[in-house]
Design an enzyme around this catalytic site. Structure first.
Site, PDB file in Angstrom:
ATOM      1  N   ASN A 162     -33.770   7.725 -18.828  1.00 29.68           N
ATOM      2  CA  ASN A 162     -32.368   8.059 -18.568  1.00 29.68           C
ATOM      3  C   ASN A 162     -31.374   7.189 -19.314  1.00 29.68           C
ATOM      4  O   ASN A 162     -30.250   7.611 -19.579  1.00 29.68           O
ATOM      5  CB  ASN A 162     -32.077   8.049 -17.059  1.00 29.68           C
ATOM      6  CG  ASN A 162     -32.431   6.744 -16.397  1.00 29.68           C
ATOM      7  OD1 ASN A 162     -33.441   6.121 -16.697  1.00 29.68           O
ATOM      8  ND2 ASN A 162     -31.590   6.311 -15.478  1.00 29.68           N
ATOM      9  N   GLU A 258     -37.622  -1.766 -10.348  1.00 30.14           N
ATOM     10  CA  GLU A 258     -36.314  -1.150 -10.110  1.00 30.14           C
ATOM     11  C   GLU A 258     -36.579   0.339 -10.029  1.00 30.14           C
ATOM     12  O   GLU A 258     -36.805   0.999 -11.042  1.00 30.14           O
ATOM     13  CB  GLU A 258     -35.335  -1.503 -11.237  1.00 30.14           C
ATOM     14  CG  GLU A 258     -33.873  -1.385 -10.847  1.00 30.14           C
ATOM     15  CD  GLU A 258     -33.378   0.041 -10.825  1.00 30.14           C
ATOM     16  OE1 GLU A 258     -33.316   0.641  -9.720  1.00 30.14           O
ATOM     17  OE2 GLU A 258     -33.072   0.573 -11.888  1.00 30.14           O
ATOM     18  N   CYS A 292     -30.126   6.062 -11.472  1.00 29.69           N
ATOM     19  CA  CYS A 292     -30.588   5.697 -10.130  1.00 29.69           C
ATOM     20  C   CYS A 292     -29.409   5.403  -9.220  1.00 29.69           C
ATOM     21  O   CYS A 292     -29.510   5.536  -7.999  1.00 29.69           O
ATOM     22  CB  CYS A 292     -31.540   4.513 -10.198  1.00 29.69           C
ATOM     23  SG  CYS A 292     -30.905   3.109 -11.124  1.00 29.69           S
TER      24      CYS A 292
END
Length: 485
Positions: A162, A258, A292
């Protein structure tokens, strides 16, 4: 041949970088990389063999960096200047392989420059501490000192699709800043930005043994990257399932995970609705919603829900999307057609269970429109699980107790945004939201590249990214003491 394809060929981005050497061009085993909007092939990258993976770790482990703080800062500052000088090339590359619109790609390139600058600044700070030992009745006339040192082994870094270059920067720069050695595997969907970033660092003076970039099929090489004897630490950004697999596989190694998020934007009855609606659409649609920390749920007080929803619908209709290379568009594609189909199916499922589609849910290939759905309930999969795309689901609540309950009611705990001016509300949100971050009158994803970032619960183990915290994670701390008469 497109401009980006020519750039990839000219810079030999179709090769891995193993100890700085270009490896694997023209081999039979390769992965194809496609432009999500045009669906045309940009090129290929090689599938690494296990022998090549092991070679990368052997080269890294054998090398002992001796760069001074000045040397490391100089490398990072020079790389930052190179990024700024080549902003258009980098943005074109990011946009072509990830489908992000031009504005988002330029913004990402700018963030990469920021990470480099912050890394260069942090290198120059002395990271030691001093403790006087005469603090209690049985103390001594001594002082304890601390100093940090690079890890004895190699860092494995695995990055997602992303943010093709910025996620890479957040792994690589703290490694360089702390005199570590790293083997990086970028997402096979967006490998070129990572490879080019490595080249920029080499050009800036980084010893190539300190960074290798491997491409390949995770099913073939991931276990080797997690269990190789030279690996001291694994840093991973990506999905929860893979993160938990890494945690299970890593054994006696440090891991920094993460993972996903299901971030709420909470709009209280006293909120400035114009401001809140602007934050809502920006948080939902920037980077095609593929962050996220994107706004994944809009929790709105029932007293202002209608007016807020009307504003979000109005602003969503004005959010232009389409060809990522069109500099007027505010959104490009999502990463691929499969992702777009997934978002479409999630919205259709919510509507079938009583939600109301207000705008969007249109799909063509990897192009998926900004979408608003209201009358959403917390148990619907659209908001119970992470929907990693440009969807704005609106959930109503009656009071702050219910807002906190709904916000905390998923397995994730990454970030949040709250729209209110009441200090009593703000104090409760900061203290009671089970999130790594709480941003007041700002999107959940707001942060500096320097500041601590990360989540709890299924969003991560509590270790933080951000340049400062990552540098701490990537070091061993040693204490020593001396008499102090």
């Amino acid at each position: 041949m497109s401009q980006v394809e020519q750039f990839i060929q000219d810079h030999q981005l179709d090769a891995m970088r193993i100890g700085g050497k270009k490896v694997g061009v023209g081999r039979d085993r390769f992965i194809e990389v496609f432009n999500p909007f045009t669906e045309q092939r940009l090129g290929t990258v090689p599938k690494a063999t296990l022998e090549e993976v092991r070679e990368a770790y052997a080269i890294a482990h054998a090398y002992k960096p001796k760069l001074s703080r000045f040397d490391r800062a100089a490398i990072l500052n020079k790389a930052a200047a190179l990024v700024r000088d080549r902003l258009d090339d980098i943005a074109n590359l990011i946009s072509a392989e990830a489908g992000l619109c031009w504005k988002d790609a330029v913004y990402e390139a700018g963030r990469v420059s920021d990470v480099l600058l912050f890394g260069a600044q942090e290198v120059l700070k002395d990271d030691g501490q001093i403790f006087s030992c005469d603090l209690t009745h049985h103390g001594k006339q001594r002082r304890v000192y601390t100093q940090r040192a690079p890890l004895l082994g190699v860092i494995t870094a695995i990055t997602p699709f992303n943010h093709p270059m910025n996620q890479v920067a957040h792994k690589v720069i703290p490694s360089v800043a702390t005199n570590n050695r790293m083997v990086l595997k970028p997402s096979e969907k967006v490998p070129y930005s990572a490879i080019y970033f490595a080249d920029l660092l080499y050009e800036a003076g980084l010893p190539p043994e300190m960074l290798s970039v491997i491409t390949g099929d995770p099913r073939e090489i991931a276990d080797e990257m997690l269990t190789h004897p030279a690996v001291d630490l694994i840093t991973f950004t990506g999905g929860v399932a893979i993160g938990k697999y890494i945690a299970d596989k890593a054994g006696y190694r440090r891991i920094v995970l993460e993972l996903g998020g299901n971030d709420p934007l909470i709009v209280m009855e006293d909120a400035d609705l114009e401001e809140a609606a602007n934050l809502a659409v920006q948080g939902s649609y920037k980077n095609s919603g593929q962050r996220c920390t994107a706004v994944k749920r809009m929790l709105v007080h029932q007293a202002v829900a209608k007016d807020f929803t009307d504003l979000v619908v109005q602003k969503t209709k004005a959010w232009t999307y389409g060809d990522p290379s069109d500099k007027d568009n505010l959104m490009g594609t999502v990463i691929d057609e499969a992702a777009a189909k997934f978002f479409e199916a999630r919205v259709n499922e919510a509507v079938a269970h009583g939600a109301r589609l207000l705008v969007g849910n249109q799909r063509r290939g990897a192009l998926y429109s900004p979408t608003v759905v209201d009358q959403v309930r917390p148990e619907m999969l659209l908001v119970k699980e992470e929907t990693f795309g440009p969807v704005s689901p609106i959930i109503q609540f009656k009071d702050i107790d219910e807002a906190i309950q709904i916000a905390n009611g998923t397995v994730y705990g990454l970030s949040s945004g709250v729209c209110t001016n009441r200090m009593d509300y703000i104090v409760r949100f900061v203290n009671e939201l089970q999130m790594g971050s709480v941003n007041v009158r700002e999107v959940p994803g707001y942060r500096l590249e320097l500041t601590p970032f990360g989540g709890i619960k299924d969003s991560g183990l509590g270790y933080k990214e951000g340049v400062q915290e990552a540098m701490k994670s990537f070091t061993n701390i040693k204490t020593y003491s001396m008499p102090w008469a």
